[in-house]
Design a protein around this motif. Structure first.
Motif, PDB file in Angstrom:
ATOM      1  N   GLU A  47       0.871  -1.139  -0.038  1.00 47.08           N
ATOM      2  CA  GLU A  47      -0.117   0.012   0.059  1.00 47.08           C
ATOM      3  C   GLU A  47       0.873   1.302  -0.015  1.00 47.08           C
ATOM      4  N   GLY A  48       2.100   1.046   0.810  1.00 45.46           N
ATOM      5  CA  GLY A  48       2.835   2.384   0.720  1.00 45.46           C
ATOM      6  C   GLY A  48       3.548   2.569  -0.758  1.00 45.46           C
ATOM      7  N   ARG A  49       3.763   1.535  -1.349  1.00 45.60           N
ATOM      8  CA  ARG A  49       4.610   1.499  -2.553  1.00 45.60           C
ATOM      9  C   ARG A  49       3.597   2.027  -3.613  1.00 45.60           C
ATOM     10  N   GLN A  50       2.258   1.779  -3.553  1.00 40.84           N
ATOM     11  CA  GLN A  50       1.042   2.423  -4.665  1.00 40.84           C
ATOM     12  C   GLN A  50       1.117   3.864  -4.015  1.00 40.84           C
ATOM     13  N   ALA A  51       0.923   4.162  -2.936  1.00 41.85           N
ATOM     14  CA  ALA A  51       0.802   5.339  -2.592  1.00 41.85           C
ATOM     15  C   ALA A  51       1.949   6.491  -2.938  1.00 41.85           C
ATOM     16  N   ALA A  52       3.252   5.956  -2.679  1.00 41.73           N
ATOM     17  CA  ALA A  52       4.176   6.911  -3.357  1.00 41.73           C
ATOM     18  C   ALA A  52       4.301   6.737  -4.881  1.00 41.73           C
ATOM     19  N   ALA A  53       3.804   5.678  -5.540  1.00 45.47           N
ATOM     20  CA  ALA A  53       3.833   5.628  -6.869  1.00 45.47           C
ATOM     21  C   ALA A  53       2.775   6.861  -7.443  1.00 45.47           C
ATOM     22  N   GLN A  54       1.786   6.841  -6.873  1.00 49.39           N
ATOM     23  CA  GLN A  54       0.630   7.625  -7.235  1.00 49.39           C
ATOM     24  C   GLN A  54       1.051   9.061  -6.807  1.00 49.39           C
ATOM     25  N   HIS A  55       1.553   9.244  -5.852  1.00 47.37           N
ATOM     26  CA  HIS A  55       2.082  10.608  -5.407  1.00 47.37           C
ATOM     27  C   HIS A  55       3.206  11.162  -6.442  1.00 47.37           C
ATOM     28  N   ARG A  56       4.038  10.035  -6.817  1.00 47.39           N
ATOM     29  CA  ARG A  56       4.970  10.394  -7.637  1.00 47.39           C
ATOM     30  C   ARG A  56       4.435  11.072  -9.037  1.00 47.39           C
ATOM     31  N   ALA A  57       3.495  10.063  -9.532  1.00 48.07           N
ATOM     32  CA  ALA A  57       2.755  10.576 -10.892  1.00 48.07           C
ATOM     33  C   ALA A  57       2.161  11.965 -10.742  1.00 48.07           C
ATOM     34  N   GLU A  58       1.433  12.100  -9.548  1.00 47.50           N
ATOM     35  CA  GLU A  58       0.987  13.547  -9.618  1.00 47.50           C
ATOM     36  C   GLU A  58       1.812  14.342  -9.696  1.00 47.50           C
ATOM     37  N   LEU A  59       3.225  14.429  -8.792  1.00 53.15           N
ATOM     38  CA  LEU A  59       4.069  15.353  -8.921  1.00 53.15           C
ATOM     39  C   LEU A  59       4.712  15.470 -10.342  1.00 53.15           C
ATOM     40  N   GLU A  60       4.930  14.537 -10.933  1.00 47.35           N
ATOM     41  CA  GLU A  60       5.382  14.433 -12.335  1.00 47.35           C
ATOM     42  C   GLU A  60       4.496  15.390 -13.428  1.00 47.35           C
ATOM     43  N   ARG A  61       3.156  15.188 -13.013  1.00 45.97           N
ATOM     44  CA  ARG A  61       2.255  15.779 -13.920  1.00 45.97           C
ATOM     45  C   ARG A  61       2.334  17.456 -13.505  1.00 45.97           C
ATOM     46  N   GLU A  62       2.340  17.637 -12.377  1.00 46.71           N
ATOM     47  CA  GLU A  62       2.252  19.092 -11.987  1.00 46.71           C
ATOM     48  C   GLU A  62       3.658  19.765 -12.489  1.00 46.71           C
ATOM     49  N   LEU A  63       4.853  19.022 -12.586  1.00 47.36           N
ATOM     50  CA  LEU A  63       6.152  19.589 -12.943  1.00 47.36           C
ATOM     51  C   LEU A  63       5.860  19.707 -14.468  1.00 47.36           C
ATOM     52  N   ALA A  64       5.419  18.704 -15.325  1.00 50.41           N
ATOM     53  CA  ALA A  64       5.095  18.759 -16.574  1.00 50.41           C
ATOM     54  C   ALA A  64       4.226  20.133 -16.795  1.00 50.41           C
ATOM     55  N   MET A  65       3.359  20.402 -16.126  1.00 51.35           N
ATOM     56  CA  MET A  65       2.306  21.340 -16.485  1.00 51.35           C
ATOM     57  C   MET A  65       3.101  22.898 -15.906  1.00 51.35           C
ATOM     58  N   LEU A  66       3.935  22.748 -15.035  1.00 52.03           N
ATOM     59  CA  LEU A  66       4.635  23.975 -14.708  1.00 52.03           C
ATOM     60  C   LEU A  66       5.810  24.316 -16.004  1.00 52.03           C
ATOM     61  N   THR A  67       6.460  23.443 -16.297  1.00 53.85           N
ATOM     62  CA  THR A  67       7.354  23.562 -17.161  1.00 53.85           C
ATOM     63  C   THR A  67       6.875  24.121 -18.453  1.00 53.85           C
TER      64      THR A  67
END
Length: 76
Positions: A47-67
Motif C-alpha cells: 500500500e505504501g509503494r502504491q501510494a508513493a507511485a501515485q504521489h510521484r505520478a501526480e508530482l510529475e504531472r504538476e512538474l510537466a504543467m509548470l514547465t
C-alpha cells in the motif's frame, strides 16, 4: 527538551510492553501469529509503494504543467 526525551522513552517502553503482552496473551499459535504479521506487513508495504507511485505520478504531472507554462529564460 528533557520532557520530550522522557515522553519518547515512555512511549517506546509502553509500546514494547503492550506488544509483549499481546504476544503473550494472544489466542493464536506463534507460527500463525508470525504468518499473520508477515502478511499484514507485506500488505502495508505494498500500500505504501502504491501510494508513493501515485504521489510521484501526480508530482510529475504538476512538474510537466509548470514547465509548459514557464516561458524560457532570456539568454544573456
Amino acid at each position: 527538551m528533557r520532557r520530550a526525551i522522557f515522553w519518547i522513552y515512555g512511549f517506546l517502553v509502553g509500546g514494547l510492553t503492550g506488544a509483549g503482552l499481546i504476544l503473550l496473551f494472544t489466542p493464536q499459535s506463534g507460527e500463525d501469529l508470525r504468518k499473520e504479521i508477515q502478511t499484514r506487513w507485506r500488505q502495508i508495504l505494498e500500500e505504501g509503494r502504491q501510494a508513493a507511485a501515485q504521489h510521484r505520478a501526480e508530482l510529475e504531472r504538476e512538474l510537466a504543467m509548470l514547465t509548459r507554462r514557464t516561458p524560457p529564460a532570456p539568454s544573456s
